[in-house]
Design a protein around this motif. Structure first.
Motif: not given
Length: 304
Positions: A94-95, A98, A197-198, A201, A204, A210
């Motif tokens: 995921l990172l 992004a 992280v989910k 985000y 962001w 993403l």
């Protein structure tokens, strides 16, 4: 006839290429990575054979999300879940998405233990997290929470923090989290980071890739059944198209034969109109017109 899984994977190239969002990914490499995953995981291979449509969807999602199955990168995997082949994306994946999509310059996600020194320094600054990375799990103590910090393209720092209780709340409502076996049992820390992280985000800058990746994960813990037609081998598609062409040709030939056998001009015109409409824009229409002209000439000779 036995199901050839390797051949099945290779036949997905057109769908993969059509859905590709990251041109740095190549079918040649991702095809091999997928085949390796199936060869190394018997349960995964059995699931693909039993449910090839889900395997097809998972491969399409690799392209649509733009994430590699390279095992060395540890960004994404194909996993069997609830009788389906699913694309599962790690928190690092995921990172990575992004970052490659230009949403962030860099990011990290870490768990905080009871013996760590952790301090929030404000909304526009990264937190201070001090700990001994070489300490034993007992020395660092139990996990009490975690955080994800990213630096945006504008240079701002964004940090999302979650306590252990908040992480556990997400786990409890997750289908995989209530199972006696699975990722939350075997890889709790990785799943906890992905959960953080989910949630992070959401704050962001937006990016379709993403969003698609998180959608894949949110649909029943990685299950994402993209609406595609059920899998049909390429050989069957080709044969079906050939059969349809032959059936069409036979229909036109039958109408031409009916024109030749017509007893009067009315019957001749009826058959001609049907054949003419069916062959609009086709070279075959010239043959239809030629048959009609010849038959019409015979009727005109009789009436003269």
């Amino acid at each position: 006839m036995s199901f050839d899984l390797i051949q099945f994977v290779k036949e997905q190239e057109p769908l993969f290429v059509g859905a590709l969002t990251d041109q740095s990914l190549t079918w040649a490499k991702e095809c091999q990575f997928a085949i390796q995953l199936f060869q190394r995981n018997q349960k995964l291979a059995e699931t693909a054979i039993a449910n090839p449509t889900s395997a097809q969807n998972a491969i399409i999602n690799v392209a649509a999300v733009g994430i590699s199955l390279n095992p060395a990168s540890k960004l994404a995997y194909l996993v069997p879940r609830d009788g389906m082949v699913c694309l599962d994306i790690s928190y690092m994946g995921l990172l990575h998405i992004a970052q490659s999509a230009g949403v962030i310059k860099w990011g990290q996600c870490k768990l905080v233990h009871a013996s760590d020194d952790y301090e929030t320094l404000g909304l526009d600054k990264a937190p201070a997290h001090k700990y001994n990375p070489f300490a034993t799990p007992d020395a660092r103590g139990a996990v009490i929470g975690g955080y994800c910090t990213v630096k945006t393209a504008d240079g701002d720092y964004l940090t999302e923090e979650m306590s252990l209780a908040e992480i556990e709340e997400i786990r409890k409502v997750s289908k995989a989290g209530t199972s006696s076996k699975g990722p939350w049992v075997n890889f709790w820390s990785e799943m906890a980071r992905k959960t953080i992280v989910k949630r992070a985000y959401k704050y962001w800058p937006r990016a379709d890739r993403l969003d698609n990746a998180v959608d894949v994960l949110n649909e029943s813990e990685g299950i994402y059944t993209e609406p595609v037609m059920p899998y049909t081998p390429e050989s069957e598609i080709i044969q079906s198209e050939e059969n349809a062409k032959q059936e069409f040709t036979n229909t036109i030939q039958s109408l031409c034969e009916d024109m030749k056998q017509a007893k009067n001009m009315h019957a001749l015109k009826t058959h001609f109109q049907a054949a003419y409409k069916m062959t609009v824009g086709m070279h075959l229409q010239q043959e239809v017109q030629a048959v009609y002209a010849k038959c019409k000439a015979k009727f005109e000779e009789v009436t003269q």
